[in-house]
Design a protein around this motif. Structure first.
Motif, PDB file in Angstrom:
ATOM      1  N   ALA A 140       0.822  -1.215   0.000  1.00 15.32           N
ATOM      2  CA  ALA A 140       0.000   0.000   0.000  1.00 15.32           C
ATOM      3  C   ALA A 140       0.856   1.265   0.000  1.00 15.32           C
ATOM      4  O   ALA A 140       0.448   2.295  -0.548  1.00 15.32           O
ATOM      5  CB  ALA A 140      -0.924  -0.005   1.225  1.00 15.32           C
ATOM      6  N   ARG A 141       2.032   1.189   0.603  1.00 16.79           N
ATOM      7  CA  ARG A 141       2.810   2.409   0.813  1.00 16.79           C
ATOM      8  C   ARG A 141       3.981   2.572  -0.137  1.00 16.79           C
ATOM      9  O   ARG A 141       4.724   3.550  -0.039  1.00 16.79           O
ATOM     10  CB  ARG A 141       3.278   2.468   2.269  1.00 16.79           C
ATOM     11  N   SER A 142       4.169   1.636  -1.056  1.00 11.62           N
ATOM     12  CA  SER A 142       5.275   1.753  -2.006  1.00 11.62           C
ATOM     13  C   SER A 142       4.789   2.463  -3.267  1.00 11.62           C
ATOM     14  O   SER A 142       3.992   1.919  -4.020  1.00 11.62           O
ATOM     15  CB  SER A 142       5.770   0.347  -2.376  1.00 11.62           C
ATOM     16  N   PRO A 143       5.262   3.701  -3.534  1.00  7.31           N
ATOM     17  CA  PRO A 143       4.761   4.433  -4.721  1.00  7.31           C
ATOM     18  C   PRO A 143       5.097   3.723  -6.024  1.00  7.31           C
ATOM     19  O   PRO A 143       4.241   3.577  -6.893  1.00  7.31           O
ATOM     20  CB  PRO A 143       5.482   5.786  -4.625  1.00  7.31           C
ATOM     21  N   ARG A 144       6.343   3.257  -6.176  1.00  9.99           N
ATOM     22  CA  ARG A 144       6.789   2.705  -7.445  1.00  9.99           C
ATOM     23  C   ARG A 144       6.802   1.182  -7.476  1.00  9.99           C
ATOM     24  O   ARG A 144       7.207   0.581  -8.468  1.00  9.99           O
ATOM     25  CB  ARG A 144       8.204   3.217  -7.763  1.00  9.99           C
ATOM     26  N   GLY A 145       6.442   0.547  -6.358  1.00 10.29           N
ATOM     27  CA  GLY A 145       6.469  -0.913  -6.319  1.00 10.29           C
ATOM     28  C   GLY A 145       7.865  -1.493  -6.230  1.00 10.29           C
ATOM     29  O   GLY A 145       8.099  -2.633  -6.627  1.00 10.29           O
ATOM     30  N   GLU A 146       8.807  -0.684  -5.709  1.00 10.03           N
ATOM     31  CA  GLU A 146      10.177  -1.179  -5.477  1.00 10.03           C
ATOM     32  C   GLU A 146      10.293  -1.527  -3.996  1.00 10.03           C
ATOM     33  O   GLU A 146      10.644  -0.691  -3.169  1.00 10.03           O
ATOM     34  CB  GLU A 146      11.213  -0.101  -5.848  1.00 10.03           C
ATOM     35  N   ILE A 147       9.992  -2.780  -3.685  1.00 11.99           N
ATOM     36  CA  ILE A 147       9.862  -3.166  -2.278  1.00 11.99           C
ATOM     37  C   ILE A 147      11.047  -4.015  -1.843  1.00 11.99           C
ATOM     38  O   ILE A 147      11.416  -4.979  -2.516  1.00 11.99           O
ATOM     39  CB  ILE A 147       8.545  -3.936  -2.049  1.00 11.99           C
ATOM     40  N   ALA A 148      11.634  -3.643  -0.719  1.00  6.48           N
ATOM     41  CA  ALA A 148      12.733  -4.425  -0.150  1.00  6.48           C
ATOM     42  C   ALA A 148      12.283  -5.023   1.182  1.00  6.48           C
ATOM     43  O   ALA A 148      11.508  -4.407   1.917  1.00  6.48           O
ATOM     44  CB  ALA A 148      13.957  -3.540   0.051  1.00  6.48           C
TER      45      ALA A 148
ATOM     46  N   GLY B 297      10.743 -17.169   2.467  1.00  2.00           N
ATOM     47  CA  GLY B 297      10.047 -16.493   1.377  1.00  2.00           C
ATOM     48  C   GLY B 297       8.602 -16.093   1.655  1.00  2.00           C
ATOM     49  O   GLY B 297       7.872 -15.749   0.730  1.00  2.00           O
ATOM     50  N   ALA B 298       8.170 -16.097   2.921  1.00  2.00           N
ATOM     51  CA  ALA B 298       6.762 -15.786   3.209  1.00  2.00           C
ATOM     52  C   ALA B 298       6.417 -14.331   2.852  1.00  2.00           C
ATOM     53  O   ALA B 298       5.349 -14.066   2.289  1.00  2.00           O
ATOM     54  CB  ALA B 298       6.451 -16.058   4.687  1.00  2.00           C
ATOM     55  N   TYR B 299       7.311 -13.396   3.163  1.00  2.00           N
ATOM     56  CA  TYR B 299       7.033 -11.994   2.799  1.00  2.00           C
ATOM     57  C   TYR B 299       6.978 -11.836   1.276  1.00  2.00           C
ATOM     58  O   TYR B 299       6.081 -11.187   0.731  1.00  2.00           O
ATOM     59  CB  TYR B 299       8.105 -11.055   3.370  1.00  2.00           C
ATOM     60  N   GLN B 300       7.981 -12.412   0.608  1.00  3.33           N
ATOM     61  CA  GLN B 300       8.039 -12.282  -0.846  1.00  3.33           C
ATOM     62  C   GLN B 300       6.761 -12.844  -1.477  1.00  3.33           C
ATOM     63  O   GLN B 300       6.198 -12.245  -2.397  1.00  3.33           O
ATOM     64  CB  GLN B 300       9.267 -13.026  -1.402  1.00  3.33           C
ATOM     65  N   ALA B 301       6.292 -13.996  -0.969  1.00  2.00           N
ATOM     66  CA  ALA B 301       5.089 -14.622  -1.533  1.00  2.00           C
ATOM     67  C   ALA B 301       3.854 -13.761  -1.274  1.00  2.00           C
ATOM     68  O   ALA B 301       3.007 -13.585  -2.156  1.00  2.00           O
ATOM     69  CB  ALA B 301       4.904 -16.023  -0.934  1.00  2.00           C
ATOM     70  N   ALA B 302       3.762 -13.204  -0.063  1.00  6.34           N
ATOM     71  CA  ALA B 302       2.594 -12.390   0.273  1.00  6.34           C
ATOM     72  C   ALA B 302       2.557 -11.124  -0.585  1.00  6.34           C
ATOM     73  O   ALA B 302       1.491 -10.709  -1.068  1.00  6.34           O
ATOM     74  CB  ALA B 302       2.616 -12.033   1.759  1.00  6.34           C
ATOM     75  N   ILE B 303       3.721 -10.509  -0.789  1.00  8.24           N
ATOM     76  CA  ILE B 303       3.773  -9.298  -1.625  1.00  8.24           C
ATOM     77  C   ILE B 303       3.412  -9.648  -3.077  1.00  8.24           C
ATOM     78  O   ILE B 303       2.668  -8.915  -3.735  1.00  8.24           O
ATOM     79  CB  ILE B 303       5.178  -8.652  -1.540  1.00  8.24           C
ATOM     80  N   ALA B 304       3.910 -10.774  -3.548  1.00  5.49           N
ATOM     81  CA  ALA B 304       3.619 -11.182  -4.924  1.00  5.49           C
ATOM     82  C   ALA B 304       2.114 -11.417  -5.127  1.00  5.49           C
ATOM     83  O   ALA B 304       1.563 -11.121  -6.190  1.00  5.49           O
ATOM     84  CB  ALA B 304       4.410 -12.442  -5.277  1.00  5.49           C
ATOM     85  N   ARG B 305       1.451 -11.955  -4.108  1.00  4.50           N
ATOM     86  CA  ARG B 305      -0.002 -12.181  -4.195  1.00  4.50           C
ATOM     87  C   ARG B 305      -0.743 -10.852  -4.243  1.00  4.50           C
ATOM     88  O   ARG B 305      -1.688 -10.681  -5.011  1.00  4.50           O
ATOM     89  CB  ARG B 305      -0.499 -12.952  -2.965  1.00  4.50           C
ATOM     90  N   LEU B 306      -0.317  -9.892  -3.412  1.00  6.09           N
ATOM     91  CA  LEU B 306      -1.062  -8.641  -3.248  1.00  6.09           C
ATOM     92  C   LEU B 306      -0.764  -7.633  -4.351  1.00  6.09           C
ATOM     93  O   LEU B 306      -1.610  -6.811  -4.703  1.00  6.09           O
ATOM     94  CB  LEU B 306      -0.698  -8.012  -1.891  1.00  6.09           C
ATOM     95  N   ARG B 307       0.456  -7.671  -4.869  1.00  5.47           N
ATOM     96  CA  ARG B 307       0.855  -6.673  -5.868  1.00  5.47           C
ATOM     97  C   ARG B 307       1.828  -7.350  -6.831  1.00  5.47           C
ATOM     98  O   ARG B 307       3.044  -7.170  -6.743  1.00  5.47           O
ATOM     99  CB  ARG B 307       1.513  -5.486  -5.162  1.00  5.47           C
TER     100      ARG B 307
ATOM    101  N   GLU C  39       2.908  -7.014  -9.730  1.00  6.39           N
ATOM    102  CA  GLU C  39       3.882  -6.312 -10.577  1.00  6.39           C
ATOM    103  C   GLU C  39       5.016  -5.661  -9.775  1.00  6.39           C
ATOM    104  O   GLU C  39       5.932  -5.066 -10.359  1.00  6.39           O
ATOM    105  CB  GLU C  39       3.152  -5.271 -11.438  1.00  6.39           C
ATOM    106  N   ALA C  40       4.932  -5.759  -8.440  1.00  7.37           N
ATOM    107  CA  ALA C  40       5.997  -5.159  -7.616  1.00  7.37           C
ATOM    108  C   ALA C  40       7.319  -5.876  -7.847  1.00  7.37           C
ATOM    109  O   ALA C  40       7.355  -7.060  -8.163  1.00  7.37           O
ATOM    110  CB  ALA C  40       5.620  -5.230  -6.137  1.00  7.37           C
ATOM    111  N   ARG C  41       8.418  -5.113  -7.720  1.00  7.21           N
ATOM    112  CA  ARG C  41       9.738  -5.732  -7.784  1.00  7.21           C
ATOM    113  C   ARG C  41      10.242  -5.889  -6.350  1.00  7.21           C
ATOM    114  O   ARG C  41      10.415  -4.898  -5.635  1.00  7.21           O
ATOM    115  CB  ARG C  41      10.689  -4.860  -8.595  1.00  7.21           C
ATOM    116  N   VAL C  42      10.424  -7.115  -5.956  1.00  4.22           N
ATOM    117  CA  VAL C  42      10.781  -7.413  -4.573  1.00  4.22           C
ATOM    118  C   VAL C  42      12.234  -7.858  -4.489  1.00  4.22           C
ATOM    119  O   VAL C  42      12.668  -8.703  -5.264  1.00  4.22           O
ATOM    120  CB  VAL C  42       9.872  -8.529  -3.999  1.00  4.22           C
ATOM    121  N   ARG C  43      12.971  -7.253  -3.582  1.00  2.00           N
ATOM    122  CA  ARG C  43      14.324  -7.744  -3.266  1.00  2.00           C
ATOM    123  C   ARG C  43      14.344  -8.034  -1.762  1.00  2.00           C
ATOM    124  O   ARG C  43      13.663  -7.366  -0.992  1.00  2.00           O
ATOM    125  CB  ARG C  43      15.380  -6.729  -3.674  1.00  2.00           C
TER     126      ARG C  43
END
Lengths: 272, 272
Positions: A106-114, A125-135, A137-141
């Motif tokens: 919700a708070r990442s303007p550009r979807g560049e989430i670390a 990988g639980a955070y990465q999986a949850a972010i991938a489900r919710l958004r 197109e976000a790029r997760v590192r």
């Protein structure tokens, strides 16, 4: 189920940052906090073992007639929420991973989430999986920042050494061509380092603290269920502390995470 | 009992620094190394529990017909040597605390001895007590350096962050009016940080590495017992690695302490 305390459990004292956020968000509630200090760390144990420990911890907290259960441990949040919810469907069960991931999205303007966390959290990988489900197109590192845990337990929240460690972990991300615009503090130990990270990262980076987002999610769940505040008696705002080993260390190190002094004599040692 | 491998056990992978020193000192010996990774850390457990774990580990190693037993874990060395020796009087049992303390006493010109270790080792006081027995007039100062453990596991042996942490822990001692002249690296993780500590402390400070002093003590014990080298068959110098959990992490982190690559497939997982 609307008048009891809120149960919080963690493998140790790190979850006290979550308790701190819960108390700020729900100041009239009573709490029972259980740290399974005899069996920490959970992160190196198999999912089956962590599920068994989580069920035992929840069982112990249920004897206090808790009206909600917060799983403050990232590892247990990742593997045990389903079994806890299935076992006790009448009690809201909230973990720290989904709220943290949702807030980051919700708070990442550009979807560049670390995401930073312990080794086991990042590899799980639980955070990465949850972010991938919710958004999607976000790029997760993601990166394991194990030394942060030791810094936090040492009480080095904003020292020269802590800054050097933070620069070693985050420098390449912050100075790279596509810096993250949201950083999930995916370990219960990390909120105490937020001031330091903010200082080296600047104001552009959204710091997502699982502790406060989990508190907000729990408050919403309780309100939706009509149990936002305990009813039928005077609100107390008290906390009962349980641990499975080491009252002295629980008080000494835990006080840093809770932000207030803890008396070792106030920590009850329990068997699970 | 003169032909079997040498058994080495530790709560995890830190003891691989001791194995490394043993292999350098006794290159023709075979070794069996057991890391009780499922139940680490030992430092937060009660002495009775650590004694029970140590007996189980020693029992497991005895099935390999070991001709000597090295307790590479500081916590177990502090509380379990007596029971291990009593249980198996026919096998030399060597811990890391006494050799480290003896070397510090022998190598400190002025008797200004400093000890660093994990929180449990320092609070347990085994090094301080051993030094006081051997050299009562020595002035001993001790400090828990928990962040060093995380640095060592991260593989940050001589980075800017590691230097900042080392200065935070040791700066006041090194710059004080009565600096220590011998520093005991009283944790199996610390020998990998010796180069860094040497660089900031200068050449005046004797660095006492429990790993190499323990290897020397074991070699003397074996020689005194006429078992310095395996006899009756070709010398092999091989190592068998056993762990109670997590072969992948054992190989990845352990390789840093052993100083050579470890193949996860070569780590046997055992139950104690």
């Amino acid at each position: 189920m609307t008048t009891g305390p809120i149960g919080v459990f963690d493998s140790g004292v790190g979850g006290l940052t979550v308790l701190r956020a819960l108390r700020e968000r729900l100041p009239d509630s009573d709490f029972v906090y259980l740290g399974d200090t005899a069996r920490l760390p959970y992160g190196t144990k198999s999912p089956d073992t962590v599920r068994r420990y989580a069920l035992q911890a929840a069982e112990a907290l249920r004897t206090y007639h808790v009206r909600a259960l917060v799983v403050a441990c990232n590892t247990a949040s990742g593997v045990a929420l389903d079994v806890l919810t299935a076992r006790w469907p009448e009690v809201p069960v909230v973990g720290v991973v989904e709220p943290g991931a949702a807030a980051a999205c919700a708070r990442s303007p550009r979807g560049e989430i670390a995401v930073i966390g312990t080794e086991s959290t990042i590899r799980g990988g639980a955070y990465q999986a949850a972010i991938a489900r919710l958004r999607p197109e976000a790029r997760v590192r993601a990166r394991a920042c194990s030394v942060f845990v030791a810094l936090a337990e040492e009480g080095w929240f904003d020292t020269a050494a802590a800054e050097a460690v933070a620069r070693a972990y985050l420098g390449d991300w912050l100075e790279g061509p596509e810096p993250p615009d949201a950083l999930v503090l995916g370990c219960t130990h990390f909120p105490v380092l937020a001031g330091l990270i903010r200082r080296i990262a600047g104001d552009e980076l959204e710091l997502v603290d699982s502790a406060s987002t989990t508190a907000a999610v729990l408050a919403d769940r309780l309100e939706a269920g009509g149990a936002a505040a305990p009813s039928g008696r005077a609100a107390a705002g008290g906390v009962r502390f349980l641990a499975t080993d080491g009252a002295e260390r629980f008080a000494r190190v835990g006080g840093r995470f809770l932000g207030t002094e803890l008396d070792p004599a106030a920590i009850e040692i329990v068997d699970l």
